[in-house]
Motif scaffolding. Sequence first.
Motif, PDB file in Angstrom:
ATOM      1  N   LEU A   1      18.797 -11.166 -11.850  1.00  0.00           N
ATOM      2  CA  LEU A   1      19.453 -10.704 -10.623  1.00  0.00           C
ATOM      3  C   LEU A   1      20.481  -9.615 -10.944  1.00  0.00           C
ATOM      4  CD1 LEU A   1      19.904 -14.132  -8.816  1.00  0.00           C
ATOM      5  CD2 LEU A   1      18.535 -12.211  -7.998  1.00  0.00           C
ATOM      6  N   GLN A   2      20.060  -8.378 -10.798  1.00  0.00           N
ATOM      7  CA  GLN A   2      20.956  -7.242 -11.001  1.00  0.00           C
ATOM      8  C   GLN A   2      21.485  -6.784  -9.637  1.00  0.00           C
ATOM      9  OE1 GLN A   2      21.815  -6.341 -14.114  1.00  0.00           O
ATOM     10  NE2 GLN A   2      20.489  -8.061 -14.709  1.00  0.00           N
ATOM     11  N   PRO A   3      22.818  -6.718  -9.473  1.00  0.00           N
ATOM     12  CA  PRO A   3      23.397  -6.495  -8.134  1.00  0.00           C
ATOM     13  C   PRO A   3      22.815  -5.335  -7.344  1.00  0.00           C
ATOM     14  CG  PRO A   3      25.120  -7.118  -9.659  1.00  0.00           C
ATOM     15  CD  PRO A   3      23.873  -6.968 -10.485  1.00  0.00           C
ATOM     16  N   GLU A   4      22.705  -4.169  -7.959  1.00  0.00           N
ATOM     17  CA  GLU A   4      22.237  -3.012  -7.185  1.00  0.00           C
ATOM     18  C   GLU A   4      20.777  -3.181  -6.777  1.00  0.00           C
ATOM     19  OE1 GLU A   4      24.272  -1.066  -5.888  1.00  0.00           O
ATOM     20  OE2 GLU A   4      25.946  -1.800  -7.085  1.00  0.00           O
ATOM     21  N   ALA A   5      19.981  -3.793  -7.644  1.00  0.00           N
ATOM     22  CA  ALA A   5      18.580  -4.044  -7.299  1.00  0.00           C
ATOM     23  C   ALA A   5      18.484  -5.073  -6.177  1.00  0.00           C
ATOM     24  CB  ALA A   5      17.816  -4.524  -8.531  1.00  0.00           C
ATOM     25  N   VAL A   6      19.359  -6.085  -6.210  1.00  0.00           N
ATOM     26  CA  VAL A   6      19.380  -7.090  -5.146  1.00  0.00           C
ATOM     27  C   VAL A   6      19.700  -6.431  -3.805  1.00  0.00           C
ATOM     28  CG1 VAL A   6      20.599  -9.119  -4.255  1.00  0.00           C
ATOM     29  CG2 VAL A   6      19.928  -9.032  -6.659  1.00  0.00           C
ATOM     30  N   VAL A   7      20.681  -5.544  -3.797  1.00  0.00           N
ATOM     31  CA  VAL A   7      21.055  -4.857  -2.554  1.00  0.00           C
ATOM     32  C   VAL A   7      19.893  -4.026  -2.035  1.00  0.00           C
ATOM     33  CG1 VAL A   7      22.559  -3.106  -1.530  1.00  0.00           C
ATOM     34  CG2 VAL A   7      23.526  -4.830  -3.048  1.00  0.00           C
ATOM     35  N   GLN A   8      19.215  -3.308  -2.910  1.00  0.00           N
ATOM     36  CA  GLN A   8      18.101  -2.467  -2.473  1.00  0.00           C
ATOM     37  C   GLN A   8      16.977  -3.308  -1.873  1.00  0.00           C
ATOM     38  OE1 GLN A   8      18.163   0.861  -2.171  1.00  0.00           O
ATOM     39  NE2 GLN A   8      20.286   0.557  -2.807  1.00  0.00           N
ATOM     40  N   THR A   9      16.699  -4.461  -2.478  1.00  0.00           N
ATOM     41  CA  THR A   9      15.674  -5.348  -1.935  1.00  0.00           C
ATOM     42  C   THR A   9      16.123  -5.927  -0.595  1.00  0.00           C
ATOM     43  OG1 THR A   9      14.930  -5.905  -4.160  1.00  0.00           O
ATOM     44  CG2 THR A   9      14.269  -7.389  -2.398  1.00  0.00           C
ATOM     45  N   ALA A  10      17.392  -6.319  -0.505  1.00  0.00           N
ATOM     46  CA  ALA A  10      17.924  -6.858   0.749  1.00  0.00           C
ATOM     47  C   ALA A  10      17.832  -5.829   1.871  1.00  0.00           C
ATOM     48  CB  ALA A  10      19.361  -7.317   0.557  1.00  0.00           C
ATOM     49  N   LEU A  11      18.082  -4.576   1.540  1.00  0.00           N
ATOM     50  CA  LEU A  11      18.006  -3.513   2.554  1.00  0.00           C
ATOM     51  C   LEU A  11      16.586  -3.341   3.083  1.00  0.00           C
ATOM     52  CD1 LEU A  11      20.397  -0.870   0.958  1.00  0.00           C
ATOM     53  CD2 LEU A  11      20.712  -1.986   3.172  1.00  0.00           C
ATOM     54  N   GLN A  12      15.584  -3.625   2.251  1.00  0.00           N
ATOM     55  CA  GLN A  12      14.192  -3.516   2.710  1.00  0.00           C
ATOM     56  C   GLN A  12      13.875  -4.577   3.776  1.00  0.00           C
ATOM     57  OE1 GLN A  12      11.650  -3.652  -0.752  1.00  0.00           O
ATOM     58  NE2 GLN A  12      12.798  -2.027  -1.790  1.00  0.00           N
ATOM     59  N   HIS A  13      14.560  -5.708   3.690  1.00  0.00           N
ATOM     60  CA  HIS A  13      14.330  -6.788   4.660  1.00  0.00           C
ATOM     61  C   HIS A  13      15.273  -6.693   5.868  1.00  0.00           C
ATOM     62  CE1 HIS A  13      11.687  -8.968   1.951  1.00  0.00           C
ATOM     63  NE2 HIS A  13      12.589  -8.916   0.992  1.00  0.00           N
ATOM     64  N   TYR A  14      16.340  -5.916   5.745  1.00  0.00           N
ATOM     65  CA  TYR A  14      17.440  -5.954   6.719  1.00  0.00           C
ATOM     66  C   TYR A  14      16.992  -5.619   8.141  1.00  0.00           C
ATOM     67  CZ  TYR A  14      21.969  -5.011   8.872  1.00  0.00           C
ATOM     68  OH  TYR A  14      23.069  -5.025   9.717  1.00  0.00           O
ATOM     69  N   VAL A  15      17.464  -6.422   9.080  1.00  0.00           N
ATOM     70  CA  VAL A  15      17.295  -6.148  10.506  1.00  0.00           C
ATOM     71  C   VAL A  15      18.678  -6.293  11.135  1.00  0.00           C
ATOM     72  CG1 VAL A  15      16.145  -6.805  12.646  1.00  0.00           C
ATOM     73  CG2 VAL A  15      14.980  -7.166  10.450  1.00  0.00           C
ATOM     74  N   GLN A  16      19.080  -5.322  11.940  1.00  0.00           N
ATOM     75  CA  GLN A  16      20.403  -5.383  12.570  1.00  0.00           C
ATOM     76  C   GLN A  16      20.517  -6.641  13.436  1.00  0.00           C
ATOM     77  OE1 GLN A  16      23.245  -3.482  12.329  1.00  0.00           O
ATOM     78  NE2 GLN A  16      24.126  -5.024  13.687  1.00  0.00           N
ATOM     79  N   PRO A  17      21.519  -7.482  13.189  1.00  0.00           N
ATOM     80  CA  PRO A  17      21.658  -8.706  13.990  1.00  0.00           C
ATOM     81  C   PRO A  17      22.055  -8.429  15.447  1.00  0.00           C
ATOM     82  CG  PRO A  17      22.855  -8.884  11.906  1.00  0.00           C
ATOM     83  CD  PRO A  17      22.483  -7.446  12.080  1.00  0.00           C
ATOM     84  N   ASP A  18      21.669  -9.353  16.297  1.00  0.00           N
ATOM     85  CA  ASP A  18      22.143  -9.370  17.687  1.00  0.00           C
ATOM     86  C   ASP A  18      23.404 -10.212  17.813  1.00  0.00           C
ATOM     87  OD1 ASP A  18      19.800  -8.008  19.095  1.00  0.00           O
ATOM     88  OD2 ASP A  18      18.807  -9.586  17.940  1.00  0.00           O
ATOM     89  N   ALA A  19      23.566 -11.162  16.902  1.00  0.00           N
ATOM     90  CA  ALA A  19      24.749 -12.020  16.882  1.00  0.00           C
ATOM     91  C   ALA A  19      25.050 -12.365  15.431  1.00  0.00           C
ATOM     92  CB  ALA A  19      24.513 -13.297  17.686  1.00  0.00           C
TER      93      ALA A  19
END
Length: 231
Positions: free
Chosen positions: A112-130
Amino acid sequence: MAYEWHEFENNAAAAQGLADAVAAALQTALDKKGSAVLAVSGGRSPIAFFEALSKKDLDWQNTGITLVDERIVPTTHDDSNTKLVREYLLQNKAAAAKWIPVVEDGQTEAGLQPEAVVQTALQHYVQPDALVLGMGGDGHTASLFPQAPQLQQGLTDTETPLLHTTPVTAPHERVSMTLDAVAKTPAVFLAIGGAEKKAVFDQAVQRPSETHPVSFVLNHQGINCHVFYAN
C-alpha cells in the motif's frame, strides 16, 4: 454561521436522529436522479448511527456507500474504516448498497503506497450526495489534521477531491476528501458527543483556523452543516 445545531438527550437518540436525517437526504437524491451516494466517517462513535441507518427503507440497490477518509491499511486491518462499515452499515437492508472502495481489497501493508492508493481511489470516486463527518478532540475532521504537512493542500485544492495526508497526532497514513469536495456535497452532517468535543466545537465556530481544521467546514459559506450533538 454555516451550520444548524441539533441537540439530543443521549447518544442513542442522536444516532437515530442522524439516521433519520441522512435517510431523508438520500431519499431526496434518489427522487431527483434515481441514485444516491453517501460518504461516512470511521472510528467507534458512528456504530449506533450505522446500525440505525442500515434498517431504513431506502432504494439501497441504487445507493452507493463510500468513505470520507480511510487509513491506508489492508481492508482486513482492525483500524480499517472499510472493515467497520462492512460490519455495521452494510448490513440488514443496507446490505444491498453498492460499496465504492477507497482502499481496494487484497492489498498487503507493504504493497500500500499512499500516492498509488489515492490514484486508485480517484478512479472509483463518485461525488457524494450526503456525507457524515466526525471530529476529533484535536479539531480534525475527515483526515484533515492540524499540523499535517498536506493540510493546506486539503483546504485549498479545488481540482482533486481526494488527497494523501500524514497525521502528526494519529497513526497511519490516510486518504481524505478535500474541503472543496465536502463543500460540493449537498447534505453535510457532523456528529459529535460529549462536553470535551463541544468545547472544541465552540472554538472552531469562531473563525477558520488551521488549529482546528473542522472550523473551515463550520465557517464555509457554501456549506450548511447539520451538527448532531449529545452530551
